[in-house]
Structures are given as C-alpha cells and as structure tokens.
Write a protein that holds these residues in place. Structure first.
Motif, PDB file in Angstrom:
ATOM      1  N   SER A 166      44.726  36.477  40.214  1.00 25.70           N
ATOM      2  CA  SER A 166      45.195  36.055  41.534  1.00 25.70           C
ATOM      3  C   SER A 166      46.491  36.773  41.863  1.00 25.70           C
ATOM      4  CB  SER A 166      45.410  34.539  41.561  1.00 25.70           C
ATOM      5  OG  SER A 166      44.188  33.846  41.373  1.00 25.70           O
ATOM      6  N   THR A 279      41.465  46.741  45.753  1.00 25.26           N
ATOM      7  CA  THR A 279      40.238  46.088  45.293  1.00 25.26           C
ATOM      8  C   THR A 279      39.267  47.100  44.701  1.00 25.26           C
ATOM      9  OG1 THR A 279      40.470  44.339  46.954  1.00 25.26           O
ATOM     10  CG2 THR A 279      38.293  44.637  45.977  1.00 25.26           C
ATOM     11  N   GLU A 295      36.170  39.171  36.443  1.00 23.39           N
ATOM     12  CA  GLU A 295      36.493  38.381  37.623  1.00 23.39           C
ATOM     13  C   GLU A 295      36.880  39.287  38.798  1.00 23.39           C
ATOM     14  OE1 GLU A 295      36.194  35.082  37.826  1.00 23.39           O
ATOM     15  OE2 GLU A 295      35.483  35.004  35.760  1.00 23.39           O
ATOM     16  N   SER A 296      36.673  38.789  40.009  1.00 18.01           N
ATOM     17  CA  SER A 296      37.063  39.520  41.205  1.00 18.01           C
ATOM     18  C   SER A 296      38.504  39.192  41.576  1.00 18.01           C
ATOM     19  CB  SER A 296      36.133  39.164  42.378  1.00 18.01           C
ATOM     20  OG  SER A 296      34.803  39.529  42.091  1.00 18.01           O
ATOM     21  N   SER A 298      41.644  38.008  43.633  1.00 19.25           N
ATOM     22  CA  SER A 298      41.841  36.959  44.619  1.00 19.25           C
ATOM     23  C   SER A 298      43.220  37.147  45.237  1.00 19.25           C
ATOM     24  CB  SER A 298      41.752  35.576  43.950  1.00 19.25           C
ATOM     25  OG  SER A 298      42.136  34.552  44.843  1.00 19.25           O
TER      26      SER A 298
END
Length: 300
Positions: A166, A279, A295-296, A298
């Motif tokens: 995050s 990203t 995980e992507s 955030s």
C-alpha cells in the motif's frame, strides 16, 4: 551526534561556542541544504557503506537509459520503516546506481527537521542529502540537479509490514507540480524487500496505537512506528533490520513539459501517467524477483 550535543549542553564553559554555532546554523546557514557543494566524497565513499550494502544485500536494476543532459525527479517507493533501500542503493558511492548512471548528478531528499539537529545536519549534507521542502527541491531542479524523493513519507511508514504494497500516493500531487514547474522528467523507482525488513505492531485506522502515531506525526513531523526486527545474535527480536534483499528497480522516465504555473487538471493528468508507469514497473518486476509477492499495488 546526540552524545556530542549533550556534552556541549552539560559543559558550561563550552556554552559560548555552542551558542555561536547555533546562531550560525539557524540564521546564517539555514539554506545550506540547497547547496551543490556540501557533499563530502570521503564520507560517501567510506568502505563501511560497502558492508552496509552487502548486509542485505542491496542491488539496483536499470530498465532504461537516462539522458544525462536532462533533470529527473525520482519517486522512491515504498517508504518502509526507515528507507534503508534509499541509503543502500542511492545514498553512497558504493551503490550500483553510480555505476549504472555515472553522469546523473542528484541529491536525496529527507525530512527538513533532520537539518535542524545540531551537528547531525552535517552528516546528512555530507552524504549529499537535501531537505524535502518545496523551496529546496525546486532550487535544485532549476539548477539541473536531479532529486530523489520518498513520496509516501511518514504516513506510509505506518503501513510498512512484510508483504505490504500500500502506497500513500493517490492524493500526493505536489511532486508532479514540482516536475512541471522545473521541466524535470519523472522516474518511478520501486524497492522490493523494503517492507520486509521489520514487523510492525498492528495499527488499524482508528485504533489507539494509530491515533498516538498520527499525533506524533502531526507534532514532530515524523511517524512513530512500533516495529521489531532482529538482534545481533538472534533472528527473532531486536532493532536491526532483517537480512532481506533490497532490489531497487529504476523505471523509464516520463517526459514532463515545462509549465511554470500548471493547472490542477494538468497536474492530475501527469499524476495519472506516473501511477500507470509505477504500476507497470511493479507488475513486470514482481514476476521476475524471487519472493517479491504477487499482490497488486494499492494507492491510498
């Protein structure tokens, strides 16, 4: 540095010298962080930095060439607890960044409060650091000196924990405005492993721990994460960071026009371009780096 300051404070006959130093520091040398000549090669090239780099170990990956006639604003992600990756990979002359981009002149930005600590400020300036104020950053960029900025800052440190991805970035657009006003290209940099160096006490938003940490951030300008790493002779408890590879991937530059007074719409446009570039960088390299997680990203 702290011990030396206390020595001056408790040694009364040195007070005149210490007072004169403080007057000089606050009134005559307050803008020294904007200087291009306060870095000390002997400090940046100290062999201890090689051991520091190899402790993790730390590595830099180059994904694109950078034109050394241009100026760059490098966005460093994530902040982690202490941003060890920034110092290991960019804050000394043993870093691979110096080998991969030998002609890029740059300064690393840190909290302005670090330069208000007597004596310690010379350590930061000697390493080539500057304060992260708008005035200092714009001054350096306008003089064709690139800067490296850990954009997430103190707030992002409170999110740092193993596997965490995050980033406090959704509403942070000041760095994009700086790039537009100076014509500097934006370059996203992601350090895999930064968040894996420490565990952090659970601090969900609204909890007592988080409220205390946010109070500390508002009062002191830096956050107070409660973390645990390893010790000298054990691997389960202590203040030392865990030995986890710190791999900083330097992305492709995002060309930015020079606009002295950009509108909010223009800033938002290039902010979105930066988020897309970061990203894409993360998504590509998380598949190539061992133990990087799947995980992507955030954006908060």
């Amino acid at each position: 540095m702290v011990a030396i300051n206390f020595f001056f404070i408790f040694t009364w006959w040195l007070w005149p010298i210490y007072l004169a130093y403080l007057i000089w520091m606050f009134f005559f040398d307050s803008k020294a962080t904007r200087s291009l000549h306060r870095a000390r090669p002997w400090l940046r090239a100290n062999p201890l930095w090689k051991h520091f780099r190899d402790y993790f170990p730390a590595k830099v990956i180059k994904t694109a060439d950078l034109d050394d006639t241009k100026t760059y604003l490098f966005g460093m992600h994530p902040h982690g607890i202490i941003s060890y990756g920034v110092q290991a990979n960019f804050g000394n002359d043993y870093s691979e960044f110096k080998q991969l981009y030998p002609n890029i002149k740059y300064r690393v930005a840190t909290l302005a409060s670090n330069f208000k600590i007597p004596l310690a400020r010379h350590w930061f300036m000697g390493l080539g650091y500057t304060d992260a104020s708008r005035g200092s950053l714009l001054s350096l960029l306008n003089r064709k000196c690139s800067v490296m900025l850990v954009i997430g800052g103190a707030e992002e440190a409170l999110l740092a924990r193993p596997g965490g991805v995050s980033l406090v970035l959704a509403k942070r657009m000041g760095f994009v405005r700086l790039a537009l006003q100076s014509g500097a290209c934006l370059v996203p940099v992601y350090t895999f492993g930064e968040n894996d160096l420490y565990n952090q006490v659970d601090n969900p938003p609204g909890s007592r721990v988080r409220r205390f940490q946010e109070w500390g951030k508002n009062v002191f300008g830096f956050s107070l994460p409660l973390f645990n790493g390893r010790g000298i002779f054990n691997y389960t408890f202590g203040l030392l960071p865990r030995r986890f590879p710190l791999i900083s991937v330097v992305g492709s530059p995002i060309e930015i026009p020079h606009i002295e007074n950009p509108t909010d719409e223009i800033v938002a446009k290039y902010h979105q371009e930066y988020l897309k570039g970061l990203t894409a960088l993360y998504d590509e390299w998380k598949e190539k780096i061992p133990n990087a997680g799947k995980e992507s990203l955030s954006f908060i």
